[in-house]
Design a protein around this motif. Structure first.
Motif, mmCIF file in Angstrom:
data_model
loop_
_atom_site.group_PDB
_atom_site.id
_atom_site.type_symbol
_atom_site.label_atom_id
_atom_site.label_comp_id
_atom_site.label_asym_id
_atom_site.label_seq_id
_atom_site.Cartn_x
_atom_site.Cartn_y
_atom_site.Cartn_z
ATOM 1 N N SER A 28 0.879 -1.168 0.000
ATOM 2 C CA SER A 28 0.000 0.000 0.000
ATOM 3 C C SER A 28 0.918 1.219 0.000
ATOM 4 O O SER A 28 2.137 1.063 0.122
ATOM 5 N N PRO A 29 0.377 2.448 -0.103
ATOM 6 C CA PRO A 29 1.257 3.619 -0.089
ATOM 7 C C PRO A 29 2.041 3.796 1.216
ATOM 8 O O PRO A 29 2.977 4.584 1.260
ATOM 9 N N VAL A 30 1.676 3.075 2.268
ATOM 10 C CA VAL A 30 2.396 3.202 3.543
ATOM 11 C C VAL A 30 2.925 1.861 4.045
ATOM 12 O O VAL A 30 3.348 1.751 5.189
ATOM 13 N N SER A 31 2.919 0.819 3.214
ATOM 14 C CA SER A 31 3.371 -0.498 3.639
ATOM 15 C C SER A 31 4.184 -1.145 2.512
ATOM 16 O O SER A 31 3.731 -1.198 1.368
ATOM 17 N N PHE A 32 5.384 -1.647 2.873
ATOM 18 C CA PHE A 32 6.310 -2.176 1.873
ATOM 19 C C PHE A 32 6.936 -3.475 2.356
ATOM 20 O O PHE A 32 7.131 -3.669 3.553
ATOM 21 N N GLN A 33 7.268 -4.341 1.401
ATOM 22 C CA GLN A 33 7.978 -5.580 1.704
ATOM 23 C C GLN A 33 9.260 -5.600 0.881
ATOM 24 O O GLN A 33 9.278 -5.129 -0.259
ATOM 25 N N TYR A 34 10.309 -6.174 1.466
ATOM 26 C CA TYR A 34 11.547 -6.356 0.730
ATOM 27 C C TYR A 34 12.131 -7.714 1.085
ATOM 28 O O TYR A 34 12.264 -8.046 2.259
ATOM 29 N N ARG A 35 12.450 -8.508 0.038
ATOM 30 C CA ARG A 35 13.041 -9.832 0.243
ATOM 31 C C ARG A 35 14.557 -9.680 0.220
ATOM 32 O O ARG A 35 15.125 -9.178 -0.741
ATOM 33 N N ILE A 36 15.196 -10.120 1.292
ATOM 34 C CA ILE A 36 16.648 -10.083 1.394
ATOM 35 C C ILE A 36 17.152 -11.465 0.996
ATOM 36 O O ILE A 36 16.838 -12.453 1.636
ATOM 37 N N GLY A 37 17.908 -11.555 -0.094
ATOM 38 C CA GLY A 37 18.417 -12.834 -0.575
ATOM 39 C C GLY A 37 17.609 -13.332 -1.765
ATOM 40 O O GLY A 37 16.537 -12.824 -2.072
ATOM 41 N N GLU A 38 18.138 -14.333 -2.422
ATOM 42 C CA GLU A 38 17.470 -14.932 -3.575
ATOM 43 C C GLU A 38 16.303 -15.795 -3.108
ATOM 44 O O GLU A 38 16.305 -16.303 -1.983
ATOM 45 N N PHE A 45 15.122 -13.887 3.713
ATOM 46 C CA PHE A 45 14.000 -13.509 4.581
ATOM 47 C C PHE A 45 13.314 -12.279 4.030
ATOM 48 O O PHE A 45 13.816 -11.611 3.132
ATOM 49 N N LEU A 46 12.133 -11.990 4.561
ATOM 50 C CA LEU A 46 11.288 -10.909 4.073
ATOM 51 C C LEU A 46 11.029 -9.939 5.215
ATOM 52 O O LEU A 46 10.638 -10.359 6.305
ATOM 53 N N ILE A 47 11.248 -8.660 4.944
ATOM 54 C CA ILE A 47 10.991 -7.620 5.939
ATOM 55 C C ILE A 47 9.803 -6.795 5.454
ATOM 56 O O ILE A 47 9.747 -6.418 4.280
ATOM 57 N N GLU A 48 8.870 -6.515 6.354
ATOM 58 C CA GLU A 48 7.726 -5.665 6.023
ATOM 59 C C GLU A 48 7.792 -4.417 6.900
ATOM 60 O O GLU A 48 7.908 -4.511 8.117
ATOM 61 N N VAL A 49 7.741 -3.246 6.240
ATOM 62 C CA VAL A 49 7.798 -1.972 6.945
ATOM 63 C C VAL A 49 6.501 -1.226 6.669
ATOM 64 O O VAL A 49 6.103 -1.055 5.511
ATOM 65 N N SER A 50 5.830 -0.795 7.744
ATOM 66 C CA SER A 50 4.599 -0.014 7.622
ATOM 67 C C SER A 50 4.795 1.316 8.335
ATOM 68 O O SER A 50 5.348 1.362 9.431
ATOM 69 N N TRP A 51 4.302 2.376 7.715
ATOM 70 C CA TRP A 51 4.443 3.702 8.292
ATOM 71 C C TRP A 51 3.198 4.087 9.070
ATOM 72 O O TRP A 51 2.090 4.032 8.517
ATOM 73 N N PRO A 52 3.337 4.515 10.344
ATOM 74 C CA PRO A 52 2.192 5.104 11.043
ATOM 75 C C PRO A 52 1.948 6.523 10.502
ATOM 76 O O PRO A 52 2.747 7.033 9.702
ATOM 77 N N VAL A 61 6.582 0.525 11.752
ATOM 78 C CA VAL A 61 6.316 -0.811 12.280
ATOM 79 C C VAL A 61 7.044 -1.810 11.372
ATOM 80 O O VAL A 61 6.790 -1.862 10.168
ATOM 81 N N ILE A 62 7.954 -2.573 11.960
ATOM 82 C CA ILE A 62 8.732 -3.560 11.200
ATOM 83 C C ILE A 62 8.242 -4.951 11.593
ATOM 84 O O ILE A 62 8.166 -5.272 12.774
ATOM 85 N N SER A 63 7.924 -5.760 10.582
ATOM 86 C CA SER A 63 7.361 -7.080 10.851
ATOM 87 C C SER A 63 8.093 -8.135 10.022
ATOM 88 O O SER A 63 8.544 -7.870 8.914
ATOM 89 N N MET A 64 8.172 -9.323 10.599
ATOM 90 C CA MET A 64 8.716 -10.483 9.870
ATOM 91 C C MET A 64 7.731 -11.651 9.957
ATOM 92 O O MET A 64 8.121 -12.805 9.971
ATOM 93 N N ASP A 65 6.432 -11.334 10.000
ATOM 94 C CA ASP A 65 5.407 -12.361 10.163
ATOM 95 C C ASP A 65 4.920 -12.951 8.836
ATOM 96 O O ASP A 65 3.977 -13.717 8.828
ATOM 97 N N LYS A 78 13.582 -12.411 16.070
ATOM 98 C CA LYS A 78 13.673 -11.410 17.138
ATOM 99 C C LYS A 78 15.021 -10.693 17.081
ATOM 100 O O LYS A 78 15.085 -9.473 17.242
ATOM 101 N N SER A 79 16.076 -11.426 16.823
ATOM 102 C CA SER A 79 17.408 -10.828 16.715
ATOM 103 C C SER A 79 17.468 -9.818 15.571
ATOM 104 O O SER A 79 18.002 -8.716 15.736
ATOM 105 N N ILE A 80 16.911 -10.181 14.429
ATOM 106 C CA ILE A 80 16.896 -9.270 13.278
ATOM 107 C C ILE A 80 16.096 -8.020 13.610
ATOM 108 O O ILE A 80 16.536 -6.889 13.345
#
Length: 175
Positions: A28-38, A45-52, A61-65, A78-80
Motif C-alpha cells: 500500500s502507499p504506507v506499507s512495503f515488503q523487501y526480500r533479502i536474498g534470492e 528472509f522478508l521484511i515488512e515496513v509499515s508507516w504510522p 512498524v517492522i514485521s517479519m510475520d 527477534k534478533s533481526i
C-alpha cells in the motif's frame, strides 16, 4: 514539512529506486515488503515496513510475520528485529525505509549466521522423492501398440476424425 509530505517524498523515492526490483513490493502507499536474498536461498528472509501516520517522526512498524519467513526460527527473527530497531532509533526523524532495507541487505550474513541451511533442502528432497512416482504413473499411461489388422478394424468403425459414429452402441429394442 508535514509528516504526509515527507511520506509522499519518500514514497516517490522508493518507487524510483526500486523500479523493476523483484525483491521490492509495495503493499500500500504506507506499507512495503523487501526480500533479502534470492528466492531459492534458505537464508533469505522478508521484511515488512509499515508507516504510522506520524512517520518519520515516529518509528515505522517492522514485521517479519510473512509466510515466507516460516522456516526462520523465532529467535533469529527477534534478533533481526532488535538490530533493525537500533537502526530505526539512529535514523528517527528522517526517511529511513531505504536505509533499513539496505542495512538488512548488507548484514544478511550476520543476521542469518545461526540459521541452519538445510530446512529448504529437506523440502526439496521430499519433492525429489515424489518425482519418480509421477514418472512411473506416466509410464503406465503409455498407449498399447495395435497390429495392422486391429488398426484397420478400428478405422472401419470410425469416421475420418477417429470418432465412432453416432449410435454405434445403441441397442435395437424392437427385435
Amino acid at each position: 514539512m508535514a509528516a504526509n509530505e515527507d511520506q509522499e517524498m519518500e514514497l516517490e523515492a522508493l518507487r524510483s529506486i526500486y523500479e523493476g526490483d523483484k525483491c521490492f513490493k509495495e503493499l500500500s502507499p504506507v506499507s512495503f515488503q523487501y526480500r533479502i536474498g534470492e528466492s531459492g536461498d534458505p537464508k533469505a528472509f522478508l521484511i515488512e515496513v509499515s508507516w504510522p501516520e506520524t512517520y518519520p517522526q515516529t518509528a515505522p512498524v517492522i514485521s517479519m510475520d510473512a509466510f515466507f519467513n516460516n522456516t526462520i526460527s523465532s529467535a533469529i527473527k527477534k534478533s533481526i528485529l532488535d538490530k533493525l530497531s537500533v537502526e530505526v532509533e539512529a535514523n528517527l526523524g528522517t526517511a529511513m525505509t531505504y536505509t533499513l532495507f539496505e542495512y538488512a541487505k548488507d548484514n544478511k550474513e550476520m543476521f542469518m549466521e545461526n540459521q541452519p541451511g538445510n530446512t529448504v533442502t529437506s523440502v526439496s528432497n521430499s519433492i525429489a522423492i515424489g518425482t519418480p512416482d509421477v514418472l512411473a504413473s506416466k509410464k503406465k499411461e503409455k498407449k498399447e501398440q495395435l497390429s495392422k489388422t486391429q488398426k484397420r478394424k478400428l478405422a472401419d468403425k470410425t469416421d475420418n476424425k477417429g470418432e465412432l459414429p453416432r449410435g454405434w452402441n445403441w441397442v435395437d429394442v424392437i427385435k
